[in-house]
Design a protein around this motif. Structure first.
Motif, PDB file in Angstrom:
ATOM      1  N   ARG A 279       0.862  -1.179   0.000  1.00 25.46           N
ATOM      2  CA  ARG A 279       0.000   0.000   0.000  1.00 25.46           C
ATOM      3  C   ARG A 279       0.898   1.230   0.000  1.00 25.46           C
ATOM      4  O   ARG A 279       1.961   1.243   0.623  1.00 25.46           O
ATOM      5  N   ILE A 289      -5.698   3.549   6.631  1.00 23.26           N
ATOM      6  CA  ILE A 289      -4.482   2.754   6.798  1.00 23.26           C
ATOM      7  C   ILE A 289      -4.573   1.854   8.016  1.00 23.26           C
ATOM      8  O   ILE A 289      -4.151   0.683   7.979  1.00 23.26           O
ATOM      9  N   GLY A 292      -6.529  -1.194   7.405  1.00 23.07           N
ATOM     10  CA  GLY A 292      -5.759  -2.081   6.532  1.00 23.07           C
ATOM     11  C   GLY A 292      -4.750  -2.906   7.314  1.00 23.07           C
ATOM     12  O   GLY A 292      -4.584  -4.119   7.068  1.00 23.07           O
ATOM     13  N   LEU A 293      -4.080  -2.283   8.277  1.00 23.71           N
ATOM     14  CA  LEU A 293      -3.129  -3.008   9.126  1.00 23.71           C
ATOM     15  C   LEU A 293      -3.849  -4.031  10.001  1.00 23.71           C
ATOM     16  O   LEU A 293      -3.354  -5.143  10.213  1.00 23.71           O
ATOM     17  N   TYR A 296      -4.649  -7.018   7.952  1.00 22.95           N
ATOM     18  CA  TYR A 296      -3.441  -7.848   7.774  1.00 22.95           C
ATOM     19  C   TYR A 296      -3.191  -8.680   9.033  1.00 22.95           C
ATOM     20  O   TYR A 296      -2.856  -9.869   8.948  1.00 22.95           O
ATOM     21  N   HIS A 312       3.819  -7.175   4.565  1.00 20.77           N
ATOM     22  CA  HIS A 312       2.997  -6.010   4.206  1.00 20.77           C
ATOM     23  C   HIS A 312       3.925  -4.800   4.099  1.00 20.77           C
ATOM     24  O   HIS A 312       4.441  -4.299   5.101  1.00 20.77           O
ATOM     25  N   ALA A 314       4.090  -1.179   3.689  1.00 18.50           N
ATOM     26  CA  ALA A 314       3.145  -0.092   3.902  1.00 18.50           C
ATOM     27  C   ALA A 314       3.879   1.239   3.923  1.00 18.50           C
ATOM     28  O   ALA A 314       4.681   1.496   4.823  1.00 18.50           O
ATOM     29  N   ALA A 316       3.285   5.086   4.347  1.00 19.92           N
ATOM     30  CA  ALA A 316       2.297   6.019   4.892  1.00 19.92           C
ATOM     31  C   ALA A 316       2.988   7.364   5.062  1.00 19.92           C
ATOM     32  O   ALA A 316       3.578   7.649   6.102  1.00 19.92           O
ATOM     33  N   ALA A 337       1.269  -0.741  13.438  1.00 26.50           N
ATOM     34  CA  ALA A 337       2.309  -1.473  12.694  1.00 26.50           C
ATOM     35  C   ALA A 337       3.317  -2.098  13.661  1.00 26.50           C
ATOM     36  O   ALA A 337       3.707  -3.275  13.503  1.00 26.50           O
ATOM     37  N   VAL A 352       5.499  -6.302   8.950  1.00 25.45           N
ATOM     38  CA  VAL A 352       5.150  -5.017   8.347  1.00 25.45           C
ATOM     39  C   VAL A 352       6.423  -4.210   8.127  1.00 25.45           C
ATOM     40  O   VAL A 352       7.158  -3.939   9.074  1.00 25.45           O
ATOM     41  N   LEU A 354       7.227  -0.656   7.336  1.00 27.08           N
ATOM     42  CA  LEU A 354       6.557   0.640   7.313  1.00 27.08           C
ATOM     43  C   LEU A 354       7.558   1.753   7.044  1.00 27.08           C
ATOM     44  O   LEU A 354       8.600   1.832   7.688  1.00 27.08           O
TER      45      LEU A 354
END
Length: 470
Positions: A279, A289, A292-293, A296, A312, A314, A316, A337, A352, A354
């Motif tokens: 994403r 967001i 979405g986390l 997941y 994932h 991500a 952001a 996250a 994740v 991030l």
């Protein structure tokens, strides 16, 4: 008074094609931007007399206005004629943060927690006065810059009052307004004070033509006009779904800096065997967001077979950090996250990855590596990420798409469509995406890319201009 260098085509938007930074030695450093409007204006051709009217956004921009009188040096703008407005900082803040981003954005994206907000009292009315002054400054500048019978394309919710104001100053002009956001349904739009709701609608109806990204948003606007004003009058309503610039994306995605980011991302992911759910968003409240986390996390809980096999990715990127609600949301994204990584991570697997520092090359690298794209906004005017990832993905990418994204109108048939509030259903869609057979994934990606690039930025802009003149 009309400028001696009056233009035949004008664009008005809050943000212009160039921004300035004031260096320590007193010199101004110009940085040109990109995006659909920049591409669109370049498509008009060098023989067309065009000017872009925008606002000074920061101290560097205001200093550039002071030194140039607002008509910027073409060397800084790539040859584009730009009129930058030095609107007083307190007026700009009241209009931009106080009304456009803290009120109109929240209304059109259905973001209010209505037991507590909104509350429209004297403080809001003062900010509304700033919004009117900000719009008036644009209208007066456009009236000054436009040749007889010129075509003017006014952009977005920041400038909703400009068409009506400009019509009063220059009835000879052909005026269009384009909304890049969703438009709120009638009941939600009516959260606004009645006089202000009507003023906004009448402002846009000052245009010959009001255009939107999807039929859904156009229909919502029409419904609001019917309910509050009795109709749209003589204003024509149009739809232009902005697409991705395929040629630019594919070329840019294969430059050396993107290749370097791919190497770094693969190291973070932990090899080439792991699948990727990608994403790329700003930490905008409407992008969803956090849910979405959480979806997941639900995937890893319900399907433990994916642990250590999927990451994932991500991105952001911070947005509107001068507003406390956005700072709090960015902190919550980080917290969730970190919690997923703490609960599920192992020595060799970070669930994740991030990143919160904006990096376009890294975004393109993630696009290329994506097996699944997660685009689950609460509400979105279009969402170009949903269109860009299928264009760039190397091995085919399954799109998990919110039905509340404008892109759903064009991409829904070949995406896995989700209710953005339903975490469990989104987790199920992620599992379905990860297990989809390669051939089906490749075919879907091919169709998504074709739909995503049907109306690239240059054509999108020219279509609006031709429809306004027609």
């Amino acid at each position: 008074m009309v400028s001696e260098q009056a233009a035949q085509v004008l664009v008005a938007s809050n943000r212009g094609p160039v921004s300035y930074t004031l260096r320590d030695d007193g010199a101004l450093e110009a940085r040109r931007g990109g995006g659909g409007l920049v591409s669109g204006l370049s498509a008009i051709g060098p023989d067309t007399d065009a000017v872009w009217v925008c606002a000074a956004l920061g101290d560097g921009d205001r200093e550039a206005v002071r030194r140039t009188g607002g008509r910027l040096d073409p060397e800084d703008t790539g040859g584009q004629r730009v009129r930058m407005l030095g609107i007083a900082p307190d007026v700009y803040a009241g209009a931009y943060n106080g009304v456009a981003n803290s009120t109109l954005w929240f209304v059109h994206h259905l973001l209010y927690q209505t037991p507590l907000e909104p509350s429209f009292g004297a403080e809001f009315r003062a900010r509304w006065g700033a919004y009117e002054a900000y719009n008036r400054a644009f209208a007066e500048a456009l009236a000054d810059e436009a040749a007889d019978g010129a075509s003017v394309l006014v952009q977005d919710y920041h400038l909703a009052l400009v068409p009506g104001m400009l019509r009063a100053l220059r009835p000879d002009l052909r005026i269009g307004h384009f909304s890049h956001t969703p438009w709120a349904p009638v009941d939600y739009f009516r959260l606004l004070p009645d006089d202000i709701a009507r003023q906004l609608l009448r402002g846009i109806l000052g245009a010959d033509r009001a255009a939107f990204l999807t039929h859904r948003w156009a229909d919502a606007f029409t419904a609001c006009c019917t309910e509050l004003l009795g109709g749209t009058g003589s204003t024509r309503i149009g739809v232009h779904g902005l697409g991705a610039d395929a040629d630019f994306l594919r070329e840019r995605a294969h430059r050396p800096d993107v290749g370097e980011r791919i190497v770094s991302l693969r190291e973070e992911i932990g090899g080439t065997d792991r699948r990727t759910i990608v994403r790329v968003d700003r930490t905008e409240l409407s992008k969803n967001i956090v849910r979405g986390l959480l979806a997941y996390r639900q995937l890893l809980t319900d399907h433990p077979e994916w642990r250590e096999r999927v990451v994932h990715v991500a991105f952001a990127y911070p947005s509107r950090q001068d507003l406390s609600v956005y700072r709090d949301y960015t902190a919550e994204v980080r917290r969730v996250a970190d919690a997923v990584n703490l609960d599920f991570g192992t020595d060799g697997w970070l669930p994740v990855v991030l990143h919160v520092k904006d990096d376009f090359a890294r975004s393109l690298a993630a696009y290329r590596l994506a097996d699944v794209a997660l685009v689950n906004p609460i509400r979105d005017g279009m969402n170009l990420v949903a269109k860009e990832i299928p264009v760039v993905s190397e091995n085919g990418c399954v799109l998990v798409l919110s039905r509340e994204a404008g892109a759903y109108e064009e991409l829904g048939d070949d995406a896995l469509v989700v209710n953005p509030y339903d975490i469990s259903a989104t987790a199920t869609a992620l599992h379905e995406a990860l297990t989809m057979p390669h051939d089906e994934r490749a075919e879907r990606t091919k169709r998504l890319a074709a739909a995503a690039t049907a109306l690239p930025p240059s054509r999108w802009f020219l279509d609006q201009l031709e429809a306004l003149r027609g």
